[in-house]
Write an enzyme that holds these catalytic residues in place. Structure first.
Site, PDB file in Angstrom:
ATOM      1  N   ASP A 292       0.773  -1.191   0.045  1.00 14.78           N
ATOM      2  CA  ASP A 292      -0.034   0.058   0.060  1.00 14.78           C
ATOM      3  C   ASP A 292       0.912   1.243   0.137  1.00 14.78           C
ATOM      4  OD1 ASP A 292      -1.825  -2.138   0.644  1.00 14.78           O
ATOM      5  OD2 ASP A 292      -3.197  -0.720   1.839  1.00 14.78           O
TER       6      ASP A 292
ATOM      7  N   LYS B  94      -6.959   3.674  -3.422  1.00 15.17           N
ATOM      8  CA  LYS B  94      -7.459   3.593  -2.036  1.00 15.17           C
ATOM      9  C   LYS B  94      -7.748   5.162  -1.442  1.00 15.17           C
ATOM     10  CE  LYS B  94      -5.261   2.103   2.632  1.00 15.17           C
ATOM     11  NZ  LYS B  94      -4.262   1.565   3.108  1.00 15.17           N
TER      12      LYS B  94
ATOM     13  N   LYS C   2     -10.307   0.609  -2.389  1.00 14.03           N
ATOM     14  CA  LYS C   2     -10.274   0.147  -1.232  1.00 14.03           C
ATOM     15  C   LYS C   2     -10.501   1.429  -0.206  1.00 14.03           C
ATOM     16  CE  LYS C   2      -6.842  -1.253   2.659  1.00 14.03           C
ATOM     17  NZ  LYS C   2      -5.667  -1.782   2.845  1.00 14.03           N
TER      18      LYS C   2
END
Length: 282
Positions: free
Chosen positions: A133, A196, A232
């Site tokens: 991430d 995300k 996400k």
């Protein structure tokens, strides 16, 4: 080739986004029960605290492998930790299908030297993280330097190798809907497997309007390229009711194809407790 002109053509009507969010109709009854089980399966169970220990990470991994009491068939999608905890998480998850995700690239602010951020990605992949991430440098988006953002995220993509890369947009620090859509599209163009919303450490984290903007960017990217990019939301999603709203929005905007851990994740540290309590009461 990166189409910079196409990025500048992106424009979003915030009022229309707000109207669409107001129309969300979460599932109820047995459909809600099924959606809450899906929420668990799509969860990146996360600990990102300065006082994290290996014992805490091992306990988190044990829960990721058996998140719902009495149901041995269900696991979370991943366990997400800082780089230093990757070896402990990998060992604790050995023999399971639950992958290790590591936050990287100068998380949470993205302001360390580029070479350091790239080296951090390499190190986490070498330590056994199969999902990374990364966090973007928000200044590139805030100043409209889309080429610089594309170049950086492309470098992160190369450093990830075969690991899946989730690009954190940090929507709460961007100034408007159009900027969120442009940043999302640049990250997808640079090779992000997921986009995300947040690190979970901004003053404003995941919001449904920002999520809808990102989902529509994903839909347009799929229409243009045929590539499905995952989504996400992370940060501030702590209740079953809110999870049901997110899943309703996802189903409406992207459809059943995205209702899977391969294309949707919740970034969560508190959400699991509330969902388990809700399911126990059903």
């Amino acid at each position: 080739m990166f189409d910079l002109a196409a990025i500048y053509r992106i424009s979003v009507d915030q009022a229309e986004i707000d109207r669409a969010v107001a129309r969300i109709a979460p599932a109820t009854g047995q459909a809600a029960h099924a959606d809450l089980r899906l929420a668990i399966a799509c969860m990146d169970l996360t600990t990102l605290q300065g006082d994290d220990t290996e014992d805490r990470v091992r306990a988190l991994c044990a829960r990721a492998k058996a998140p719902l009491p009495g149901d041995p068939t269900l696991t979370t999608a991943a366990v997400c930790v800082y780089h230093a905890m990757v070896p402990a998480a990998r060992a604790a998850l050995s023999g399971s299908q639950v992958p290790v995700a590591a936050v990287s690239a100068g998380f949470p602010h993205g302001l360390s030297p580029l070479s350091t951020r790239i080296a951090e990605i390499h190190a986490s992949v070498a330590a056994g993280a199969t999902e990374i991430d990364i966090v973007i440098r928000r200044g590139h988006a805030l100043t409209g330097d889309w080429q610089a953002l594309y170049d950086e995220v492309s470098a992160f993509r190369a450093a990830c190798g075969t690991a899946h890369m989730k690009a954190i947009i940090a929507t709460g620090e961007l100034t408007d809907a159009t900027m969120i859509a442009r940043a999302s599209t640049v990250c997808m163009a640079a090779g992000a497997d997921f986009i995300k919303t947040s690190t979970g450490m901004e003053k404003v984290n995941a919001t449904l309007p920002a999520g809808l903007i990102m989902m529509r960017a994903i839909s347009e990217w799929h229409d243009q390229t045929g590539t499905r990019v995952g989504f996400k939301p992370a940060g501030g999603i702590g209740t079953a009711d809110l999870a049901l709203q997110w899943l309703a929005l996802l189903r409406t905007e992207l459809g059943e194809a995205w209702m899977t851990p391969a294309l949707f994740r919740f970034g969560a540290s508190r959400l699991l407790d509330d969902i388990v309590a809700r399911l126990a009461g059903d």
